[in-house]
Design a protein around this motif. Structure first.
Motif, short mmCIF file in Angstrom:
data_model
loop_
_atom_site.label_atom_id
_atom_site.label_comp_id
_atom_site.label_asym_id
_atom_site.label_seq_id
_atom_site.Cartn_x
_atom_site.Cartn_y
_atom_site.Cartn_z
N VAL A 75 0.08 4.15 -14.59
CA VAL A 75 -1.31 3.96 -14.16
C VAL A 75 -1.70 2.50 -14.35
O VAL A 75 -2.25 1.85 -13.44
N ARG A 76 -1.42 1.96 -15.54
CA ARG A 76 -1.80 0.57 -15.82
C ARG A 76 -1.05 -0.41 -14.91
O ARG A 76 -1.63 -1.37 -14.39
N VAL A 77 0.22 -0.17 -14.71
CA VAL A 77 1.02 -1.08 -13.89
C VAL A 77 0.58 -1.02 -12.43
O VAL A 77 0.40 -2.07 -11.78
N SER A 78 0.38 0.17 -11.89
CA SER A 78 -0.04 0.29 -10.49
C SER A 78 -1.43 -0.32 -10.27
O SER A 78 -1.68 -0.96 -9.23
N ARG A 79 -2.32 -0.12 -11.21
CA ARG A 79 -3.66 -0.70 -11.10
C ARG A 79 -3.59 -2.23 -11.06
O ARG A 79 -4.27 -2.88 -10.27
N THR A 80 -2.74 -2.80 -11.91
CA THR A 80 -2.57 -4.25 -11.94
C THR A 80 -2.01 -4.78 -10.62
O THR A 80 -2.44 -5.82 -10.11
N ILE A 81 -1.06 -4.04 -10.04
CA ILE A 81 -0.48 -4.46 -8.76
C ILE A 81 -1.54 -4.45 -7.66
O ILE A 81 -1.61 -5.38 -6.84
N LEU A 82 -2.41 -3.46 -7.65
CA LEU A 82 -3.47 -3.42 -6.65
C LEU A 82 -4.44 -4.58 -6.84
O LEU A 82 -4.94 -5.16 -5.87
N ASP A 83 -4.72 -4.93 -8.08
CA ASP A 83 -5.57 -6.09 -8.35
C ASP A 83 -4.93 -7.37 -7.84
O ASP A 83 -5.58 -8.23 -7.25
N THR A 84 -3.63 -7.49 -8.06
CA THR A 84 -2.90 -8.71 -7.67
C THR A 84 -2.79 -8.85 -6.16
O THR A 84 -2.94 -9.94 -5.61
N THR A 85 -2.54 -7.72 -5.48
CA THR A 85 -2.31 -7.76 -4.02
C THR A 85 -3.58 -7.57 -3.21
O THR A 85 -3.57 -7.79 -1.99
N VAL A 116 9.05 -0.26 -10.59
CA VAL A 116 8.50 -0.90 -9.38
C VAL A 116 9.50 -1.91 -8.82
O VAL A 116 9.78 -1.92 -7.61
N ASP A 117 10.05 -2.75 -9.68
CA ASP A 117 10.99 -3.77 -9.23
C ASP A 117 12.23 -3.14 -8.59
O ASP A 117 12.72 -3.60 -7.54
N LEU A 118 12.74 -2.08 -9.21
CA LEU A 118 13.92 -1.41 -8.69
C LEU A 118 13.64 -0.73 -7.35
O LEU A 118 14.48 -0.73 -6.45
N ALA A 119 12.44 -0.14 -7.22
CA ALA A 119 12.06 0.52 -5.97
C ALA A 119 11.97 -0.51 -4.84
O ALA A 119 12.44 -0.27 -3.72
N CYS A 120 11.34 -1.65 -5.12
CA CYS A 120 11.24 -2.70 -4.11
C CYS A 120 12.62 -3.19 -3.69
O CYS A 120 12.90 -3.39 -2.50
N GLU A 121 13.49 -3.36 -4.67
CA GLU A 121 14.87 -3.79 -4.38
C GLU A 121 15.60 -2.75 -3.54
O GLU A 121 16.34 -3.09 -2.61
N ALA A 122 15.35 -1.47 -3.83
CA ALA A 122 16.07 -0.39 -3.12
C ALA A 122 15.69 -0.32 -1.65
O ALA A 122 16.50 0.11 -0.82
N GLY A 128 6.90 -6.78 -6.27
CA GLY A 128 5.48 -6.53 -6.45
C GLY A 128 4.82 -5.79 -5.30
O GLY A 128 3.60 -5.61 -5.29
N ALA A 129 5.63 -5.33 -4.33
CA ALA A 129 5.08 -4.63 -3.17
C ALA A 129 5.21 -3.12 -3.32
O ALA A 129 5.31 -2.40 -2.33
N GLY A 130 5.20 -2.63 -4.55
CA GLY A 130 5.36 -1.20 -4.78
C GLY A 130 4.44 -0.68 -5.86
O GLY A 130 3.86 -1.45 -6.64
N LEU A 131 4.32 0.63 -5.90
CA LEU A 131 3.54 1.33 -6.93
C LEU A 131 4.43 2.36 -7.59
O LEU A 131 5.48 2.75 -7.03
N VAL A 132 4.01 2.86 -8.76
CA VAL A 132 4.82 3.83 -9.49
C VAL A 132 3.93 4.94 -10.04
O VAL A 132 2.81 4.68 -10.51
N LEU A 133 4.42 6.17 -9.96
CA LEU A 133 3.73 7.35 -10.50
C LEU A 133 4.74 8.14 -11.32
O LEU A 133 5.92 8.22 -10.95
N SER A 134 4.27 8.75 -12.41
CA SER A 134 5.17 9.55 -13.26
C SER A 134 4.45 10.80 -13.74
O SER A 134 3.23 10.80 -13.90
N THR A 135 5.23 11.84 -14.01
CA THR A 135 4.68 13.08 -14.53
C THR A 135 5.74 13.79 -15.36
O THR A 135 6.94 13.68 -15.09
N GLY A 136 5.30 14.52 -16.37
CA GLY A 136 6.25 15.24 -17.22
C GLY A 136 5.78 15.23 -18.67
O GLY A 136 4.58 15.21 -18.95
N VAL A 137 6.71 15.22 -19.58
CA VAL A 137 6.40 15.28 -21.00
C VAL A 137 5.79 13.95 -21.45
O VAL A 137 6.29 12.87 -21.13
#
Length: 451
Positions: A75-85, A116-122, A128-137
């Motif tokens: 949440v914190r990382v994705s919010r920061t990316i939206l602020d930056t972009t 995020v970095d790995l997703a953009c590379e993939a 910095g052109a990606g977002l990340v979401l997670s769920t679980g324990v």
């Protein structure tokens, strides 16, 4: 209490029926979007646990995040990316299940940024052109070696236009969900005549009582509608500017993801993302006011239908319950509806098909109504209805004795029930909340969640 095996068998049969009724047989993706889903090994039994979303063209993006004090690292990382972009140039979203990456400290933030970095590379997108979401324990670190290998595999597996990809991705983000939740609709903007597609997926069955802010990167603040983790990704090829996407998402959440409750628990990870790449009208940079308003209306209906799937699939649920309240102000109506929807005593009575209507009035009476609105217990009316009939229980503060228990039982035996409260006093403001009952199965699921 019935044995867990017997309850689970009934839940499994219900899940198959709901999946067949609520999800589409065909789910085309908007132009330019491609999805993949893989197993990283984070979940047991080689279950899908990582989804990757990619747009071949940069997207405008809007997102809504939980207000829980312990916001998760993604949440914190994705919010920061939206602020930056500024909510522009987003190309990919990575979503993992099995580990929430919440309450994991500084290292958790580093892991989320690495995702995020790995997703953009993939997908071959700029850093910095990606977002990340997670769920679980909650409280466990991501297994980054597995995540890294999974993202590489997911990037190689992307396929544009694969109608099965949305279902697979929706499956990969599930936790205690019993069926994947996804929709796809082809729609038209009235003024321009542009045909566009709206597709989306969400997950959630427990730890559901979202209270999200729609993040506005232009002000680094938020416009706030009222409010297992709830995650969702909505995709469209309609041409939206970042401010239009933010406004449309805010409009949609007030009657969808921010008015559902399974158990009253607001997650550390709740996130909804809207992506728009404009490929339905590549020469259009700004939609007309009429088309923008129409898109927002379509998105609101679409989001409500997706959110309803979460309630239908609430952990251990056997009933879908709509709570409709009329009160002097909309915030008052929403607070009262929320109070009813989250009452354990109301929810257990619904499971037991017990017309214990005093519990509903009790929940009305202790609702935290904002704004100093004065309410009158002597003006309240209450009724319940379903395909089994309708029964007025209270009118202008007075019980409608004698209560017809046979009619009440017939109403409450239905799978879909509506509770209607009118606070009187000339009230005209309305609010809806969607909830479910509490069953034995809910206890079994949450007593054994980590085992």
């Amino acid at each position: 209490m019935p044995p867990a095996s017997a309850i689970s068998a009934a839940a499994a049969a219900r899940s198959l029926r709901l999946a067949s009724r609520l999800t589409p047989k065909s789910a085309p993706l908007p132009r330019g979007f491609e999805l993949s889903a893989v197993s990283t090994g984070v979940k047991k039994n080689a279950a899908l646990d990582l989804a990757l979303i990619h747009s071949t063209q940069p997207c405008t993006a809007a997102a809504s995040f939980t207000q829980n004090l312990f916001q998760a690292a993604p949440v914190r990382v994705s919010r920061t990316i939206l602020d930056t972009t500024g909510g522009t140039g987003i190309r990919t979203v990575a979503v993992n299940s099995g580990c929430a990456n919440a309450c994991t400290g500084v290292e958790g933030d580093k892991d989320a940024q690495t995702m995020v970095d790995l997703a953009c590379e993939a997908v071959g997108a700029p850093k910095g052109a990606g977002l990340v979401l997670s769920t679980g324990v909650i409280g466990q670190r991501l297994q980054m070696e597995k995540i890294k290998a999974g993202l590489v595999k997911a990037g190689k597996g992307l396929g544009n236009g694969d109608e099965g990809a949305l279902k697979s991705a929706a499956t990969a983000i599930m936790t205690t969900d019993t069926f994947p939740k996804y929709l796809s609709r082809a729609l038209t903007l009235p003024e321009s005549g542009v045909r566009f597609t709206l597709a989306g997926m969400c997950k959630g069955a427990g730890m559901i009582h979202p209270n999200m802010k729609v993040h506005d990167p232009t002000t680094a603040s938020a416009t706030r509608p009222l409010h297992a983790t709830m995650l969702g990704v909505l995709m469209t090829d309609a041409p939206l500017t970042a401010p239009a996407a933010t406004s449309a998402l805010s409009h949609a959440l007030g009657d969808s993801f921010n008015c559902i409750s399974v158990d009253g628990d607001t997650s550390t990870n709740d996130t909804i993302v809207l992506l728009a790449n404009g490929l339905a009208a590549p020469k259009t940079t700004t939609m007309s006011a009429a088309d923008t308003a129409t898109f927002a209306t379509h998105l609101r209906t679409f989001a409500r239908d997706l959110a309803a799937m979460i309630v239908w699939d609430g952990e251990g649920a056997t009933k879908f319950v709509s709570v409709r309240v009329t009160a002097p102000t909309e915030p008052a109506a929403r607070a009262i509806a929320s109070s009813i929807a989250t009452s354990p005593l109301v929810k257990t009575a619904l499971y037991g098909q017990d017309a214990n209507w005093g519990r509903i009035l009790c929940a009305v009476g202790y609702a935290s109504v904002p704004g100093g609105v004065a309410l009158d217990a002597g003006a309240v009316s209450l009724k319940v209805r379903s395909n089994g009939g309708e029964l007025k229980l209270v009118e202008n503060g007075q019980p409608k004795y004698p209560i017809d228990e046979a009619v009440a039982s017939k109403i409450l035996a239905e799978e879909e029930i509506e509770i209607v409260v009118d606070m009187g006093m000339g009230s005209k403001a309305q609010a809806n909340y969607y909830t479910c009952d509490f069953s034995d199965e809910y206890v079994h699921i949450n007593a054994d969640y980590r085992s």
